[in-house]
Design an enzyme around this catalytic site. Structure first.
Site, PDB file in Angstrom:
ATOM      1  N   GLN A 104     -45.772 -10.600   7.770  1.00  0.00           N
ATOM      2  CA  GLN A 104     -46.207  -9.942   9.008  1.00  0.00           C
ATOM      3  C   GLN A 104     -47.658  -9.462   8.885  1.00  0.00           C
ATOM      4  O   GLN A 104     -48.440  -9.546   9.832  1.00  0.00           O
ATOM      5  CB  GLN A 104     -45.276  -8.766   9.283  1.00  0.00           C
ATOM      6  N   TYR A 282     -38.064  -6.356  18.597  1.00  0.00           N
ATOM      7  CA  TYR A 282     -38.798  -6.493  17.334  1.00  0.00           C
ATOM      8  C   TYR A 282     -40.089  -7.292  17.530  1.00  0.00           C
ATOM      9  O   TYR A 282     -41.137  -6.946  16.996  1.00  0.00           O
ATOM     10  CB  TYR A 282     -37.929  -7.197  16.281  1.00  0.00           C
ATOM     11  N   MET A 283     -39.993  -8.347  18.312  1.00  0.00           N
ATOM     12  CA  MET A 283     -41.177  -9.170  18.584  1.00  0.00           C
ATOM     13  C   MET A 283     -42.186  -8.400  19.428  1.00  0.00           C
ATOM     14  O   MET A 283     -43.389  -8.668  19.370  1.00  0.00           O
ATOM     15  CB  MET A 283     -40.746 -10.458  19.292  1.00  0.00           C
ATOM     16  N   GLY A 284     -41.684  -7.416  20.181  1.00  0.00           N
ATOM     17  CA  GLY A 284     -42.568  -6.613  21.028  1.00  0.00           C
ATOM     18  C   GLY A 284     -43.677  -5.929  20.256  1.00  0.00           C
ATOM     19  O   GLY A 284     -44.802  -5.796  20.746  1.00  0.00           O
ATOM     20  N   ASP A 285     -43.386  -5.492  19.012  1.00  0.00           N
ATOM     21  CA  ASP A 285     -44.466  -4.847  18.244  1.00  0.00           C
ATOM     22  C   ASP A 285     -45.282  -5.865  17.454  1.00  0.00           C
ATOM     23  O   ASP A 285     -46.479  -5.703  17.258  1.00  0.00           O
ATOM     24  CB  ASP A 285     -43.914  -3.734  17.338  1.00  0.00           C
ATOM     25  N   GLN A 286     -44.652  -6.967  17.041  1.00  0.00           N
ATOM     26  CA  GLN A 286     -45.384  -7.948  16.233  1.00  0.00           C
ATOM     27  C   GLN A 286     -46.430  -8.722  17.031  1.00  0.00           C
ATOM     28  O   GLN A 286     -47.404  -9.225  16.477  1.00  0.00           O
ATOM     29  CB  GLN A 286     -44.400  -8.929  15.579  1.00  0.00           C
ATOM     30  N   HIS A 306     -42.238   1.590  17.215  1.00  0.00           N
ATOM     31  CA  HIS A 306     -43.012   0.624  16.441  1.00  0.00           C
ATOM     32  C   HIS A 306     -44.084  -0.032  17.323  1.00  0.00           C
ATOM     33  O   HIS A 306     -45.220  -0.227  16.894  1.00  0.00           O
ATOM     34  CB  HIS A 306     -42.086  -0.472  15.880  1.00  0.00           C
TER      35      HIS A 306
END
Length: 341
Positions: A104, A282-286, A306
């Site tokens: 990441q 989870y993808m929202g922060d990445q 996050h």
């Protein structure tokens, strides 16, 4: 290099290691030195852990950085980047620390490298409080390909807590980050996945797959879940699911029956898909660092701390502002994250 050092408060909102990971990556990309204070101040074990140190060392290697405060327990870190010079190398986290979180950290650097580089990382592939490696490979890379990221993940060995021993090869290629417009889920009904176990009996992945598949089919989805049983220095099991750009998972643990693990993974995925949005929480922060570089709009099931934390860090490095809006159209119920500036 500018003498102005960006100061990031490591205790902001969720106050976790992600602040360190994003700050270091963006420091290398922008060539702006950064000082991170109050690292994980609210956590029981304050300061840097082995996993965070591995992330910093990986970026340090790629940009020949000078670093102050790089030791376990350190609550303050200063990172002075130099010119990025891609090179292939091996990195051992030294524990079952998450390989996914190191990846990441490294993925945004694909935006500025001039030649391909391969990093072989040893540690944990499937550990608590971190994305499983199959989520990174099948969801994160798929979404990031939409913004122009060219990368590949090859899982050579699995690693579980506490021994670790997982080995993953990450290949980063020069990437041109572009604008993204990804709001609603494709409504694909095919769910792919992998049910896996290491040093355990063959029936465990099968039982996870069976309970998971039954629940998915009951809700109108078409499961195609592969089975994997391997040998290694660590023992564990789990299941990872993905439906186009949305993913979920459940990690096995002692006392938790395989059928329950499979059912929990399916329930979590169905909950994410219910929002109708293109990206899971989870993808929202990445996606945040890539949105800053390429601009655009994405639809997310839920805005987490996050995500807000990553926005805080990114806005300190780029001349960009993020806006978050509720989205309730076409049966969807979630949020849009967009860039301004």
């Amino acid at each position: 290099m500018s003498e102005d050092v960006i100061v990031i408060d490591g205790s902001y909102l969720e106050g976790g290691g992600q602040i360190v990971r994003t700050s270091i990556a963006l420091s290398a990309i922008t060539q702006k030195p950064v000082k991170i204070i109050n690292i994980r101040k609210k956590r029981k074990n304050k300061g840097l852990s082995y996993q965070h140190i591995a992330c910093v060392k990986a970026v340090k290697k790629l940009c020949n950085a000078d670093v102050d405060g790089l030791y376990v327990g350190s609550e303050e870190l200063t990172f002075y980047p130099n010119k990025i010079s891609p090179k292939s190398f091996k990195l051992d986290i030294g524990t079952a620390g998450s390989i996914s979180l190191v990846i990441q950290t490294l993925l945004p650097i694909s935006a500025v490298i001039k030649k391909p580089t391969t990093i072989t990382i040893t540690g944990g592939t499937d550990v608590k409080n971190a994305p499983p490696i199959d989520y990174m490979k099948n969801v994160v890379l798929k979404v990031l390909s939409c913004v122009g990221v060219d990368a590949n993940i090859e899982v050579l060995k699995r690693g579980f807590y506490p021994e670790g021993g997982g080995v993953v090869k990450l290949t980063l290629k020069p990437s041109k980050i572009k604008e993204i417009e990804l709001i609603e889920h494709s409504e694909d009904k095919k769910v792919e996945g992998i049910a896996y176990a290491q040093n355990l009996t063959d029936d465990i992945p099968k039982r996870m797959r069976k309970s998971c598949s039954e629940l998915l089919m009951k809700n109108g989805y078409l499961p195609n879940i592969k089975l994997e049983n391997s040998k290694g220095i660590s023992t564990g099991a789990g299941i990872v699911l993905w439906c186009d750009t949305v993913g979920e998972s459940c990690l096995g643990e002692k006392g938790l029956r395989s059928e329950i693990v499979g059912k929990m993974a399916a329930e979590r995925l169905l909950e994410e898909l219910k929002s109708g949005m293109a990206l899971d929480k989870y993808m929202g922060d990445q996606i945040i660092p890539f949105l800053a570089m390429g601009k655009g709009r994405v639809g997310v099931s839920k805005i987490t701390n996050h995500t807000r934390t990553n926005i805080y860090v990114v806005e300190n490095f780029f001349d960009v502002k993020f806006e978050i809006e509720e989205y309730n159209e076409n049966g969807c119920n979630g949020h849009i994250i967009k860039t301004e500036g």
